[in-house]
Structure formats: structure tokens, C-alpha cells
Write a protein that holds these residues in place. Structure first.
Motif, PDB file in Angstrom:
ATOM      1  N   ASP A   1       4.901   2.933  13.144  1.00 21.27           N
ATOM      2  CA  ASP A   1       3.474   2.430  13.065  1.00 21.27           C
ATOM      3  C   ASP A   1       3.088   2.736  12.141  1.00 21.27           C
ATOM      4  O   ASP A   1       1.985   1.627  11.317  1.00 21.27           O
ATOM      5  CB  ASP A   1       3.955   1.237  13.931  1.00 21.27           C
ATOM      6  CG  ASP A   1       2.938   0.164  14.058  1.00 21.27           C
ATOM      7  OD1 ASP A   1       2.923  -0.561  12.829  1.00 21.27           O
ATOM      8  OD2 ASP A   1       2.643   0.012  15.031  1.00 21.27           O
TER       9      ASP A   1
ATOM     10  N   TYR B   1       4.650   3.378   8.182  1.00 27.17           N
ATOM     11  CA  TYR B   1       5.115   2.523   7.187  1.00 27.17           C
ATOM     12  C   TYR B   1       4.626   1.751   7.535  1.00 27.17           C
ATOM     13  O   TYR B   1       4.034   0.699   6.287  1.00 27.17           O
ATOM     14  CB  TYR B   1       6.449   2.141   7.624  1.00 27.17           C
ATOM     15  CG  TYR B   1       7.340   1.251   6.958  1.00 27.17           C
ATOM     16  CD1 TYR B   1       7.831   1.813   5.454  1.00 27.17           C
ATOM     17  CD2 TYR B   1       7.644   0.068   7.566  1.00 27.17           C
ATOM     18  CE1 TYR B   1       8.276   1.092   5.248  1.00 27.17           C
ATOM     19  CE2 TYR B   1       8.079  -0.535   6.330  1.00 27.17           C
ATOM     20  CZ  TYR B   1       9.009  -0.556   5.457  1.00 27.17           C
ATOM     21  OH  TYR B   1       9.264  -1.193   4.794  1.00 27.17           O
ATOM     22  N   PHE B   2       4.350   0.780   8.736  1.00 27.34           N
ATOM     23  CA  PHE B   2       3.468  -0.632   8.679  1.00 27.34           C
ATOM     24  C   PHE B   2       2.400  -0.498   7.786  1.00 27.34           C
ATOM     25  O   PHE B   2       1.931  -1.416   7.263  1.00 27.34           O
ATOM     26  CB  PHE B   2       4.461  -0.844  10.317  1.00 27.34           C
ATOM     27  CG  PHE B   2       4.827  -1.535  10.192  1.00 27.34           C
ATOM     28  CD1 PHE B   2       5.962  -2.685  10.080  1.00 27.34           C
ATOM     29  CD2 PHE B   2       5.469  -1.198  11.330  1.00 27.34           C
ATOM     30  CE1 PHE B   2       6.586  -3.069  10.601  1.00 27.34           C
ATOM     31  CE2 PHE B   2       6.681  -1.702  11.955  1.00 27.34           C
ATOM     32  CZ  PHE B   2       7.608  -2.033  11.620  1.00 27.34           C
ATOM     33  N   ARG B   3       1.307   0.291   8.046  1.00 26.91           N
ATOM     34  CA  ARG B   3       0.140   0.639   7.978  1.00 26.91           C
ATOM     35  C   ARG B   3      -0.143   0.738   6.125  1.00 26.91           C
ATOM     36  O   ARG B   3      -0.284   0.023   5.122  1.00 26.91           O
ATOM     37  CB  ARG B   3      -0.090   2.013   8.682  1.00 26.91           C
ATOM     38  CG  ARG B   3      -1.081   1.452   9.294  1.00 26.91           C
ATOM     39  CD  ARG B   3      -1.638   2.802   9.917  1.00 26.91           C
ATOM     40  NE  ARG B   3      -3.058   2.797   9.854  1.00 26.91           N
ATOM     41  CZ  ARG B   3      -3.590   3.918   9.313  1.00 26.91           C
ATOM     42  NH1 ARG B   3      -2.946   5.061   9.623  1.00 26.91           N
ATOM     43  NH2 ARG B   3      -4.851   3.890   9.040  1.00 26.91           N
ATOM     44  N   TYR B   4       1.405   1.851   5.742  1.00 25.66           N
ATOM     45  CA  TYR B   4       1.052   1.603   4.089  1.00 25.66           C
ATOM     46  C   TYR B   4       1.803  -0.123   3.588  1.00 25.66           C
ATOM     47  O   TYR B   4       1.176  -0.415   2.189  1.00 25.66           O
ATOM     48  CB  TYR B   4       2.816   2.735   4.668  1.00 25.66           C
ATOM     49  CG  TYR B   4       3.295   2.809   2.070  1.00 25.66           C
ATOM     50  CD1 TYR B   4       2.012   3.617   1.874  1.00 25.66           C
ATOM     51  CD2 TYR B   4       3.818   3.105   2.127  1.00 25.66           C
ATOM     52  CE1 TYR B   4       2.341   3.451   0.354  1.00 25.66           C
ATOM     53  CE2 TYR B   4       4.757   2.911   0.789  1.00 25.66           C
ATOM     54  CZ  TYR B   4       3.349   3.313  -0.107  1.00 25.66           C
ATOM     55  OH  TYR B   4       3.687   2.894  -1.258  1.00 25.66           O
ATOM     56  N   GLN B   5       2.793  -0.560   4.378  1.00 26.23           N
ATOM     57  CA  GLN B   5       2.775  -1.556   4.124  1.00 26.23           C
ATOM     58  C   GLN B   5       1.360  -2.603   3.537  1.00 26.23           C
ATOM     59  O   GLN B   5       1.982  -3.501   2.553  1.00 26.23           O
ATOM     60  CB  GLN B   5       4.103  -2.611   4.677  1.00 26.23           C
ATOM     61  CG  GLN B   5       5.678  -1.483   4.818  1.00 26.23           C
ATOM     62  CD  GLN B   5       6.243  -2.041   2.999  1.00 26.23           C
ATOM     63  OE1 GLN B   5       6.011  -3.306   2.861  1.00 26.23           O
ATOM     64  NE2 GLN B   5       6.760  -0.409   2.503  1.00 26.23           N
ATOM     65  N   SER B   6       0.486  -2.502   4.078  1.00 25.86           N
ATOM     66  CA  SER B   6       0.206  -3.660   4.636  1.00 25.86           C
ATOM     67  C   SER B   6      -1.589  -3.314   3.624  1.00 25.86           C
ATOM     68  O   SER B   6      -2.111  -3.542   3.864  1.00 25.86           O
ATOM     69  CB  SER B   6      -0.743  -3.453   5.771  1.00 25.86           C
ATOM     70  OG  SER B   6      -1.298  -2.601   6.688  1.00 25.86           O
TER      71      SER B   6
ATOM     72  N   ASP C   1      -2.976  -1.425   0.085  1.00 23.33           N
ATOM     73  CA  ASP C   1      -2.742  -1.705  -1.301  1.00 23.33           C
ATOM     74  C   ASP C   1      -3.568  -0.633  -2.296  1.00 23.33           C
ATOM     75  O   ASP C   1      -4.371  -0.114  -2.285  1.00 23.33           O
ATOM     76  CB  ASP C   1      -4.743  -2.976  -1.524  1.00 23.33           C
ATOM     77  CG  ASP C   1      -4.470  -3.786  -2.543  1.00 23.33           C
ATOM     78  OD1 ASP C   1      -3.634  -3.270  -3.544  1.00 23.33           O
ATOM     79  OD2 ASP C   1      -5.613  -3.690  -3.012  1.00 23.33           O
TER      80      ASP C   1
ATOM     81  N   PHE D   1       1.145   7.079   0.283  1.00 18.22           N
ATOM     82  CA  PHE D   1       1.935   6.828   1.778  1.00 18.22           C
ATOM     83  C   PHE D   1       1.602   8.200   2.291  1.00 18.22           C
ATOM     84  O   PHE D   1       1.293   8.300   3.483  1.00 18.22           O
ATOM     85  CB  PHE D   1       3.414   7.248   0.934  1.00 18.22           C
ATOM     86  CG  PHE D   1       4.238   7.160   2.325  1.00 18.22           C
ATOM     87  CD1 PHE D   1       4.700   6.455   3.934  1.00 18.22           C
ATOM     88  CD2 PHE D   1       4.740   8.637   2.296  1.00 18.22           C
ATOM     89  CE1 PHE D   1       5.818   7.135   4.661  1.00 18.22           C
ATOM     90  CE2 PHE D   1       5.761   8.751   3.019  1.00 18.22           C
ATOM     91  CZ  PHE D   1       5.809   8.222   4.475  1.00 18.22           C
TER      92      PHE D   1
ATOM     93  N   TYR E   1      -1.230   8.516   4.917  1.00 16.87           N
ATOM     94  CA  TYR E   1      -0.569   7.225   6.610  1.00 16.87           C
ATOM     95  C   TYR E   1       0.426   8.479   7.127  1.00 16.87           C
ATOM     96  O   TYR E   1       0.013   8.642   9.080  1.00 16.87           O
ATOM     97  CB  TYR E   1       0.134   6.314   6.302  1.00 16.87           C
ATOM     98  CG  TYR E   1      -0.756   5.238   5.456  1.00 16.87           C
ATOM     99  CD1 TYR E   1      -2.146   5.048   6.127  1.00 16.87           C
ATOM    100  CD2 TYR E   1      -0.376   5.008   4.922  1.00 16.87           C
ATOM    101  CE1 TYR E   1      -2.970   3.907   6.011  1.00 16.87           C
ATOM    102  CE2 TYR E   1      -1.599   4.439   3.675  1.00 16.87           C
ATOM    103  CZ  TYR E   1      -3.070   3.263   4.483  1.00 16.87           C
ATOM    104  OH  TYR E   1      -3.346   2.967   3.592  1.00 16.87           O
TER     105      TYR E   1
END
Length: 205
Positions: A99, A102-107, A109, A113, A116
Motif C-alpha cells: 500500500d 503501489y496505492f500511493r503511487y497510483q494516487s 500526479d 515510483f 515511494y
């Protein structure tokens, strides 16, 4: 653990959080100090110091709430899940690290990568070292619970800063959080006297 020891733990952890946040703010929030140094404004400078010290106290309280919440959850997990509690913790450790990356990178802008990934890696390495020390001073069964606390609980405590857009408060919060969590984790068995025989011999030699 009696009330005197609990008060000692609370106050020393509170002081640790306040001091570390205050020291860190000189490097992370230089803009806040620049406004009161050019020209120097004594009352405003004192206000900035009190603000960051107070912020550190809040971070420390969050850390302590997370620590005692985990102690309760851990006892519940041992009683309810029994032998499954250890693998459940391992799975949650993996999910928390995933989390963080990946999820921080997805959110994000357009951010890298690897930033994170490095953040999660540093937290995991610190957690590993802390858990190893905890296991060394108590028993090897304490390794996974200590690792779980340092990774999962620290991540949950860190959420308010992770939701902000600025990198400065993310960094400003994680430093006292990690330090306070390490301090509490390694202090608890010293206060309760729950140490293994080899650790006791080493401390008395």
C-alpha cells in the motif's frame, strides 16, 4: 506495569516526540523560520518553536495511542485466531508495504515510483532491525509482532500526513512516529521485567 511506570513512559515518549519534531523542523520547515529571522522577530520565533513542539507532542500521543491499541489487538488476535495470528500479521505487513508503494503511487500526479519504494524500504529496514532487537532482548516469538507494529501500526498512524499534498509534513511526522514507536517497543519489557535470561545476564555484567 504500575501507574508510576506508565506515567514515566508517557512523559518520556511525549518529550521525545516534541524534541525530535522541533529539531527536524529546523531542517524541513526552513521557510517557517526564515520569515521570523529576516528580520528577527522574537515573539514570532517563540511562537514557531511552540507550534512545532506542540505538533511533536501530538505525534507522540498518536504513537502512544497506536501502541496501546496494538497491545489490545495483539491479545485479541492471540485469543481469537490462535496459531493463525502470526501468518495473518505477516500478510498484513506485506499489504501495508504494498500500500505504501503501489496505492500511493497510483494516487500521485506524475511523481516517481522509486521515491515511494525507497520510503517503504527504509521503514521496513528500520522495522526489521527493531524487531530483531526486541526478539533478542525478549524471545524470538516477539519478532513478528514487533515487525507488525513497526510496519502496519506506524503506517496507520502516518495516514494523516500521507493524505496531505506536501512532502514536508510527511517527513516531519514520520521521524517522531518511528522514534517513539521504537522507544516504546524496546522500553516496555524493561519496565515490566519481561526479558530473556541472556539479556538479563548482559545487562548485569
Amino acid at each position: 506495569m504500575n501507574s508510576r511506570k506508565w506515567v514515566r513512559m508517557f512523559l518520556t515518549t511525549l518529550l521525545l516526540g516534541g524534541v525530535l519534531t522541533l529539531i527536524s523542523s529546523f531542517f524541513i520547515k526552513q521557510d517557517a523560520y526564515a520569515r521570523v529571522f529576516h528580520p528577527f522577530q522574537g515573539l514570532e520565533f517563540l511562537g514557531v518553536l511552540l507550534f512545532f513542539a506542540g505538533l511533536g507532542f501530538i505525534f507522540s500521543v498518536i504513537s502512544q495511542m497506536g501502541f496501546f491499541a496494538y497491545l489490545t489487538i495483539h491479545q485479541f488476535g492471540l485469543g481469537f485466531f490462535r496459531s493463525l495470528w502470526m501468518p495473518i500479521q505477516v500478510g498484513l505487513i506485506g499489504f501495508a508495504l504494498f500500500d505504501l508503494v503501489y496505492f500511493r503511487y497510483q494516487s500521485a500526479d506524475g511523481e516517481s515510483f522509486w521515491g515511494y519504494f525507497f520510503t517503504a524500504l527504509v521503514l521496513f529496514v528500520i522495522a526489521l532491525l527493531t524487531a530483531a532487537q526486541k526478539a533478542k532482548e525478549t524471545n524470538r516469538k516477539a519478532f513478528i509482532p514487533a515487525l507488525f507494529f513497526m510496519v502496519v501500526v506506524t503506517t496507520i498512524e502516518w495516514v494523516p500526513a500521507l493524505r496531505t499534498q506536501g512532502f514536508d509534513y510527511v517527513t516531519l511526522m514520520i521521524i517522531p512516529l518511528v522514534a517513539c514507536n521504537i522507544y516504546q517497543l524496546l522500553l516496555l519489557h524493561r519496565l515490566t521485567g519481561n526479558r530473556n535470561s541472556s539479556a538479563k545476564k548482559a545487562s548485569t555484567s
